[in-house]
Design an enzyme around this catalytic site. Structure first.
Site, mmCIF file in Angstrom:
data_model
loop_
_atom_site.group_PDB
_atom_site.id
_atom_site.type_symbol
_atom_site.label_atom_id
_atom_site.label_comp_id
_atom_site.label_asym_id
_atom_site.label_seq_id
_atom_site.Cartn_x
_atom_site.Cartn_y
_atom_site.Cartn_z
ATOM 1 N N SER B 140 42.089 19.286 99.052
ATOM 2 C CA SER B 140 41.049 20.158 98.499
ATOM 3 C C SER B 140 39.820 20.135 99.424
ATOM 4 O O SER B 140 39.962 20.361 100.623
ATOM 5 C CB SER B 140 40.723 19.676 97.074
ATOM 6 O OG SER B 140 39.868 20.554 96.432
ATOM 7 N N ASP B 326 49.127 26.191 92.287
ATOM 8 C CA ASP B 326 47.705 25.996 92.558
ATOM 9 C C ASP B 326 47.063 27.363 92.794
ATOM 10 O O ASP B 326 47.268 27.990 93.827
ATOM 11 C CB ASP B 326 47.555 25.105 93.806
ATOM 12 C CG ASP B 326 46.105 24.791 94.135
ATOM 13 O OD1 ASP B 326 45.187 25.398 93.526
ATOM 14 O OD2 ASP B 326 45.886 23.928 95.010
ATOM 15 N N HIS B 359 46.252 22.880 90.931
ATOM 16 C CA HIS B 359 45.526 22.203 92.009
ATOM 17 C C HIS B 359 45.595 20.684 91.855
ATOM 18 O O HIS B 359 45.620 19.958 92.847
ATOM 19 C CB HIS B 359 44.073 22.692 92.007
ATOM 20 C CG HIS B 359 43.277 22.222 93.179
ATOM 21 N ND1 HIS B 359 43.662 22.462 94.484
ATOM 22 C CD2 HIS B 359 42.117 21.527 93.259
ATOM 23 C CE1 HIS B 359 42.756 21.929 95.313
ATOM 24 N NE2 HIS B 359 41.818 21.362 94.595
#
Lengths: 391, 391
Positions: B140, B326, B359
């Site tokens: 991320s 995601d 995610h």
């Protein structure tokens, strides 16, 4: 229209001495067979089409769809828009007085469901002397009401037009509603929902919460694609310079301002603006009530989740429409409805429109979408004409 | 580690006399070639692996990935976790004193970017005497830092492991960040960001805003599918009855409570709980700073949006991983990175993992995911061993 008889609600409570505000367009024909009831979603009202005299920017929320010569043609159909109970656009809601206590309802306004709204709408039709609708029609939460009409009053409509809707909300949808509600409820100006004066005027207004709620809503009504296309990573500075070169003087074009609290990107400016507008005109308690009606709607619930069984009562013919980029009420959810209706051998037309605008697409112009709706209503109108010609 | 030299920032400001908190795991080998720098995302710290003595529930945030015998094996690699500037977990941040004024920074803490963090991390490595990393690794926002390392210090690592990341945020992602920031900034307890006492302890805490921010974040880290599977439309009452039959007495199982302000669905209870926890331990100014670092990251920006040109400086070999569900950092975004790296004839491995968790998947156990990371680090370790064996 005033109603003196109490309306029993699904919660076990009831509401009495209420008003429903409505508008009509076109003319009811002699055998009262051309009425179409149009149902509104979260942020809308009975004002579905047309403009008010002398108010240039007062188009109804579905004015592109409904009017003379439009897909739902008011030269052939008698269209009725009703504002729902609990709303802040005229029908009885949290800002009105409870006739039993004389005090403004506020947070004590009873929880209303899609089914309750449909019952109230049916009473209004009774008073208008309309038994059978040519069609019920709605998008999103309005589509849920149209679907519920076919289950609660299966004999009272020939067609149901259910657009960008779903048989219930997913956990993710409930979650977005809950965050929006928490933003409102935890705004100190919400005061537990009792923020009105004796005349129902807000004394304080939980604008902070309403802004956040609207911003969240707005993001989820659009698609990632359309946001990228419309705003992308464009900076606000670029537009400021266009409007007034002095505003952004001394900074190289396209450079960041490096700020955490001020607007940097266009998308931020747009969302803040939408939030500000909404907080001015919308009521906080209405927001809670309407999002809860969305959460609670779930006709398959009393059938152990079996949607086919739940829809067995329906007698209408159906048009369903969904939009490919709608991730809030995705095509998959409409297909569940189509399948359950086909399981019951209902007549169903289904259009999945390839549109970039996400859930908002149901309110926007798209040639293929409006063509489908137009063709469907043309067909209904032809049926009316031949029925009228019959002995 | 204390740093007395000022760190120039991308905003034009600088920060001086700062501390960086870090942890290391494993042993640095003799030729200092086995170091792996692990970079954290929004809600994490230098504490990437292991437990603190006597604290049973103190696992590092990537403890499933990093440790003895784990995919990133600390028996072979020397792993470094650094807490970033602006954080609330130990490194200098808004709750600390500005040495120039003697006052707590609060809202005046300078805006920090991914590039600034990487510069600060590089100084810490200098002080540890590590020139070349075996790998930089992050997921991320941590993946953005790993990518930025390969552009800012292309000679200082052999490999980059970039997981569930993106070359920049989309408009939708910026929009979610902005709503979360507005919830915090408009919380009256935020007080413009200056809510600390003289010792940096919060005097008021904008918990309402932090809760909303976390709830929004949480929804977007999960997938629609996993939320349906985990919570669906399950009612809170069902669980209450399980825990204490008296709690939900007098109501038929599975009936709605009909409430707009109280919890009705499990998903609401879960989100409120997540929000409450977060509001206790996280700092509001840190939330603004870190989400802005996400918004600003965009290495292609100075190349007119041409990502291939932007990545031309990179020299590392890459492993990229994305997760099918995601929607915040979608596989499409990782594929953009893969393409731009291949345009530059870089060596790239790419795994698109079919995982249901959205995610969040980058933090969770998934056999295929951990197998890919393990195989990649095994290969790096083999390279180290053979390099060590060479003259």
């Amino acid at each position: 229209m005033h109603f003196a008889d109490p309306l029993p609600l699904r919660s076990g409570a009831s509401i009495r001495a209420y008003d429903l505000v409505y508008e009509t367009y076109g003319e009811l024909n002699a055998d009262k067979s051309n009425a179409v009831l149009v149902l509104h979603a979260l942020n809308a009202s009975h004002h579905v089409a047309g403009k008010y005299a002398g108010q240039e920017r007062s188009e109804g929320w579905w004015d592109n769809m409904i009017g003379p010569g439009k897909p739902l043609d008011t030269r052939r159909f008698f269209v009725i828009g009703i504002n729902n109970l609990g709303s802040c656009f005229g029908s009885t809601g949290p800002m009105h007085r409870n006739p039993d206590t004389g005090a403004v309802y506020g947070a004590s306004f009873p929880v209303v469901t899609v089914e309750d709204w449909v019952d109230a709408q049916a009473r209004l039709l009774d008073r208008l002397g309309i038994h059978t609708l040519a069609a019920v029609m709605g998008g999103s939460l309005g589509g849920m009401q149209a679907l519920s009409w076919t289950l609660q009053y299966p004999q009272r409509m020939r067609h149901a037009v259910v657009i960008a809707s779903a048989p219930n909300l997913t956990a993710e949808n409930i979650a977005f509603n809950e965050v929006a509600r928490r933003a409102i409820v935890t705004d100190p100006d919400f005061q537990g929902g009792n923020f009105y004066g004796a005349e129902g005027q807000p004394q304080t207004k939980p604008k902070r919460g309403l802004r956040i709620a609207r911003m969240i809503g707005h993001i989820t009504y659009l698609s990632d694609d359309v946001m990228n296309e419309k705003f992308g990573r464009e900076l606000r500075g670029a537009l400021l310079r266009e409007a007034d070169p002095a505003q952004d003087a001394g900074r190289a074009p396209g450079t960041y301002r490096y700020t955490t609290q001020d607007v940097e990107f266009q998308i931020e400016s747009y969302l803040r603006h939408q939030g500000d507008k909404f907080a001015e005109y919308f009521d906080a308690n209405t927001y809670l009530l309407i999002t809860r009606a969305l959460d609670y709607f779930d006709p398959a619930r009393e059938y152990g989740g079996n949607l086919s069984q739940a829809l067995a009562r329906a007698r209408a013919r159906f048009l369903l429409v969904s939009f490919t980029t709608d991730w809030r009420f995705s095509p998959k959810r409409s297909r569940e409805l189509v399948k359950a209706l086909l399981d019951n051998r209902r007549e169903v037309s289904y259009a999945e429109i390839d549109a970039p605008h996400g859930h908002d697409a149901f309110l926007l112009d798209d040639k293929r979408y409006t063509a489908v709706v137009r063709a469907y209503f043309d067909q209904i109108a032809a049926g009316l004409a031949s029925a009228g010609a019959a002995p």
